[in-house]
Design a protein around this motif. Structure first.
Motif, PDB file in Angstrom:
ATOM      1  N   VAL A   9      39.824  31.517  29.600  1.00 27.64           N
ATOM      2  CA  VAL A   9      41.018  30.783  29.186  1.00 27.64           C
ATOM      3  C   VAL A   9      42.017  30.776  30.333  1.00 27.64           C
ATOM      4  O   VAL A   9      42.281  31.802  30.941  1.00 27.64           O
ATOM      5  CB  VAL A   9      41.641  31.381  27.897  1.00 27.64           C
ATOM      6  CG1 VAL A   9      42.062  32.825  28.068  1.00 27.64           C
ATOM      7  CG2 VAL A   9      42.823  30.538  27.417  1.00 27.64           C
ATOM      8  N   GLY A  10      42.512  29.591  30.651  1.00 24.93           N
ATOM      9  CA  GLY A  10      43.527  29.445  31.683  1.00 24.93           C
ATOM     10  C   GLY A  10      44.902  29.609  31.078  1.00 24.93           C
ATOM     11  O   GLY A  10      45.204  29.010  30.043  1.00 24.93           O
ATOM     12  N   VAL A  11      45.743  30.429  31.701  1.00 23.37           N
ATOM     13  CA  VAL A  11      47.083  30.680  31.171  1.00 23.37           C
ATOM     14  C   VAL A  11      48.147  30.478  32.245  1.00 23.37           C
ATOM     15  O   VAL A  11      47.918  30.772  33.413  1.00 23.37           O
ATOM     16  CB  VAL A  11      47.200  32.096  30.554  1.00 23.37           C
ATOM     17  CG1 VAL A  11      46.254  32.250  29.371  1.00 23.37           C
ATOM     18  CG2 VAL A  11      46.915  33.182  31.569  1.00 23.37           C
ATOM     19  N   TRP A  41      47.974  31.267  40.782  1.00 24.28           N
ATOM     20  CA  TRP A  41      49.264  31.160  41.450  1.00 24.28           C
ATOM     21  C   TRP A  41      49.065  30.516  42.807  1.00 24.28           C
ATOM     22  O   TRP A  41      48.011  30.587  43.426  1.00 24.28           O
ATOM     23  CB  TRP A  41      49.924  32.526  41.590  1.00 24.28           C
ATOM     24  CG  TRP A  41      49.198  33.461  42.520  1.00 24.28           C
ATOM     25  CD1 TRP A  41      48.147  34.269  42.215  1.00 24.28           C
ATOM     26  CD2 TRP A  41      49.450  33.647  43.904  1.00 24.28           C
ATOM     27  NE1 TRP A  41      47.739  34.952  43.318  1.00 24.28           N
ATOM     28  CE2 TRP A  41      48.527  34.593  44.379  1.00 24.28           C
ATOM     29  CE3 TRP A  41      50.380  33.119  44.794  1.00 24.28           C
ATOM     30  CZ2 TRP A  41      48.500  35.018  45.694  1.00 24.28           C
ATOM     31  CZ3 TRP A  41      50.358  33.537  46.109  1.00 24.28           C
ATOM     32  CH2 TRP A  41      49.423  34.490  46.549  1.00 24.28           C
ATOM     33  N   ASP A  42      50.090  29.856  43.238  1.00 28.24           N
ATOM     34  CA  ASP A  42      50.083  29.212  44.548  1.00 28.24           C
ATOM     35  C   ASP A  42      51.519  29.233  45.038  1.00 28.24           C
ATOM     36  O   ASP A  42      52.436  28.930  44.269  1.00 28.24           O
ATOM     37  CB  ASP A  42      49.571  27.777  44.427  1.00 28.24           C
ATOM     38  CG  ASP A  42      49.061  27.208  45.737  1.00 28.24           C
ATOM     39  OD1 ASP A  42      48.993  27.954  46.728  1.00 28.24           O
ATOM     40  OD2 ASP A  42      48.729  26.016  45.760  1.00 28.24           O
ATOM     41  N   PHE A  60      61.364  35.630  44.846  1.00 30.58           N
ATOM     42  CA  PHE A  60      60.362  34.742  44.255  1.00 30.58           C
ATOM     43  C   PHE A  60      58.983  35.193  44.700  1.00 30.58           C
ATOM     44  O   PHE A  60      58.639  35.092  45.873  1.00 30.58           O
ATOM     45  CB  PHE A  60      60.610  33.290  44.660  1.00 30.58           C
ATOM     46  CG  PHE A  60      59.610  32.342  44.049  1.00 30.58           C
ATOM     47  CD1 PHE A  60      59.629  32.088  42.700  1.00 30.58           C
ATOM     48  CD2 PHE A  60      58.641  31.732  44.824  1.00 30.58           C
ATOM     49  CE1 PHE A  60      58.707  31.227  42.122  1.00 30.58           C
ATOM     50  CE2 PHE A  60      57.717  30.864  44.263  1.00 30.58           C
ATOM     51  CZ  PHE A  60      57.753  30.612  42.909  1.00 30.58           C
ATOM     52  N   GLU A  61      58.215  35.717  43.775  1.00 26.40           N
ATOM     53  CA  GLU A  61      56.877  36.218  44.063  1.00 26.40           C
ATOM     54  C   GLU A  61      55.920  35.654  43.027  1.00 26.40           C
ATOM     55  O   GLU A  61      55.744  36.222  41.947  1.00 26.40           O
ATOM     56  CB  GLU A  61      56.874  37.742  44.046  1.00 26.40           C
ATOM     57  CG  GLU A  61      57.795  38.340  45.102  1.00 26.40           C
ATOM     58  CD  GLU A  61      57.812  39.854  45.063  1.00 26.40           C
ATOM     59  OE1 GLU A  61      56.797  40.459  44.666  1.00 26.40           O
ATOM     60  OE2 GLU A  61      58.837  40.417  45.425  1.00 26.40           O
ATOM     61  N   PRO A  62      55.291  34.509  43.332  1.00 25.72           N
ATOM     62  CA  PRO A  62      54.451  33.853  42.332  1.00 25.72           C
ATOM     63  C   PRO A  62      53.264  34.694  41.873  1.00 25.72           C
ATOM     64  O   PRO A  62      52.861  34.592  40.714  1.00 25.72           O
ATOM     65  CB  PRO A  62      53.999  32.569  43.023  1.00 25.72           C
ATOM     66  CG  PRO A  62      54.253  32.768  44.464  1.00 25.72           C
ATOM     67  CD  PRO A  62      55.350  33.778  44.575  1.00 25.72           C
ATOM     68  N   GLU A  63      52.723  35.541  42.730  1.00 20.66           N
ATOM     69  CA  GLU A  63      51.593  36.375  42.303  1.00 20.66           C
ATOM     70  C   GLU A  63      52.035  37.374  41.236  1.00 20.66           C
ATOM     71  O   GLU A  63      51.330  37.592  40.251  1.00 20.66           O
ATOM     72  CB  GLU A  63      50.977  37.101  43.501  1.00 20.66           C
ATOM     73  CG  GLU A  63      49.732  37.879  43.131  1.00 20.66           C
ATOM     74  CD  GLU A  63      49.034  38.491  44.333  1.00 20.66           C
ATOM     75  OE1 GLU A  63      47.930  39.007  44.151  1.00 20.66           O
ATOM     76  OE2 GLU A  63      49.599  38.469  45.445  1.00 20.66           O
ATOM     77  N   HIS A  64      53.204  37.966  41.411  1.00 23.49           N
ATOM     78  CA  HIS A  64      53.716  38.909  40.413  1.00 23.49           C
ATOM     79  C   HIS A  64      54.050  38.191  39.104  1.00 23.49           C
ATOM     80  O   HIS A  64      53.836  38.736  38.015  1.00 23.49           O
ATOM     81  CB  HIS A  64      54.935  39.654  40.952  1.00 23.49           C
ATOM     82  CG  HIS A  64      54.589  40.624  42.020  1.00 23.49           C
ATOM     83  ND1 HIS A  64      54.806  40.379  43.354  1.00 23.49           N
ATOM     84  CD2 HIS A  64      53.998  41.846  41.960  1.00 23.49           C
ATOM     85  CE1 HIS A  64      54.380  41.391  44.072  1.00 23.49           C
ATOM     86  NE2 HIS A  64      53.875  42.301  43.255  1.00 23.49           N
ATOM     87  N   ARG A  65      54.572  36.979  39.210  1.00 23.40           N
ATOM     88  CA  ARG A  65      54.864  36.193  38.000  1.00 23.40           C
ATOM     89  C   ARG A  65      53.567  35.914  37.236  1.00 23.40           C
ATOM     90  O   ARG A  65      53.505  36.045  36.017  1.00 23.40           O
ATOM     91  CB  ARG A  65      55.549  34.887  38.367  1.00 23.40           C
ATOM     92  CG  ARG A  65      55.890  34.039  37.160  1.00 23.40           C
ATOM     93  CD  ARG A  65      56.658  32.772  37.580  1.00 23.40           C
ATOM     94  NE  ARG A  65      56.944  31.970  36.437  1.00 23.40           N
ATOM     95  CZ  ARG A  65      56.120  31.040  35.927  1.00 23.40           C
ATOM     96  NH1 ARG A  65      54.964  30.803  36.507  1.00 23.40           N
ATOM     97  NH2 ARG A  65      56.455  30.335  34.880  1.00 23.40           N
ATOM     98  N   ALA A  66      52.505  35.548  37.951  1.00 25.38           N
ATOM     99  CA  ALA A  66      51.210  35.278  37.314  1.00 25.38           C
ATOM    100  C   ALA A  66      50.663  36.538  36.657  1.00 25.38           C
ATOM    101  O   ALA A  66      50.096  36.482  35.561  1.00 25.38           O
ATOM    102  CB  ALA A  66      50.226  34.715  38.331  1.00 25.38           C
ATOM    103  N   ALA A  67      50.842  37.688  37.292  1.00 30.81           N
ATOM    104  CA  ALA A  67      50.381  38.955  36.708  1.00 30.81           C
ATOM    105  C   ALA A  67      51.151  39.263  35.421  1.00 30.81           C
ATOM    106  O   ALA A  67      50.566  39.729  34.436  1.00 30.81           O
ATOM    107  CB  ALA A  67      50.540  40.089  37.713  1.00 30.81           C
TER     108      ALA A  67
END
Length: 144
Positions: A9-11, A41-42, A60-67
């Motif tokens: 599942v994509g979230v 994330w990108d 702004f840290e998109p990887e942490h937001r995705a986690a």
């Protein structure tokens, strides 16, 4: 669908993605198959004088937001799920993550799609390119 087949599942933290995760979790509970939530994330880029330049955004840290999105999704699912972070464009990353899966489940649109548009670009891409069946779930959709 095969019993015990992997459900991906994509979230992205949107209401349709959360509905898709809940739908996929119910299906995984029925089939006994493993469930894997994938957040992509990108780092956004802006066009500058010298090509693509990452914006200077403090904190702004998109990887942490995705986690965090994966953690929040797991809290809403009634079955255990594996969490997977992928970097890159969402459509290709989700198609790659679902290679060999029994099913790919997605929300009908994410944060970037206007509400009047019934199907977002990532869902369209995955429908056209995934090697497994794809289920599209709308927020407030029906149960499996």
């Amino acid at each position: 669908m095969q019993p015990h087949g992997l459900i991906v599942v994509g979230v992205d933290g949107s209401a349709p993605a959360l509905a898709a995760a809940r739908w996929a979790a119910r299906l995984a509970g029925l089939t006994g198959g493993p469930l894997e939530a994938v957040a992509v994330w990108d780092f956004p880029c802006l066009y500058g004088e010298h090509g693509l330049v990452p914006p200077a955004l403090d904190g702004f840290e998109p990887e942490h937001r995705a986690a965090r999105i994966l953690d929040e999704t797991a809290a809403h699912c009634a079955v255990p799920l594996r969490r997977h972070l992928k970097a890159g464009p969402p459509g290709p990353a989700l198609v790659t993550a679902a290679a060999g899966a029994a099913l790919l489940v997605l929300g009908n649109r994410g944060h970037g799609t206007p509400p009047e548009v019934p199907l977002g670009t990532v869902a369209q891409y995955c429908l056209c390119h995934a090697s497994c069946p794809v289920v599209i779930v709308r927020a407030g959709g029906v149960s499996p």
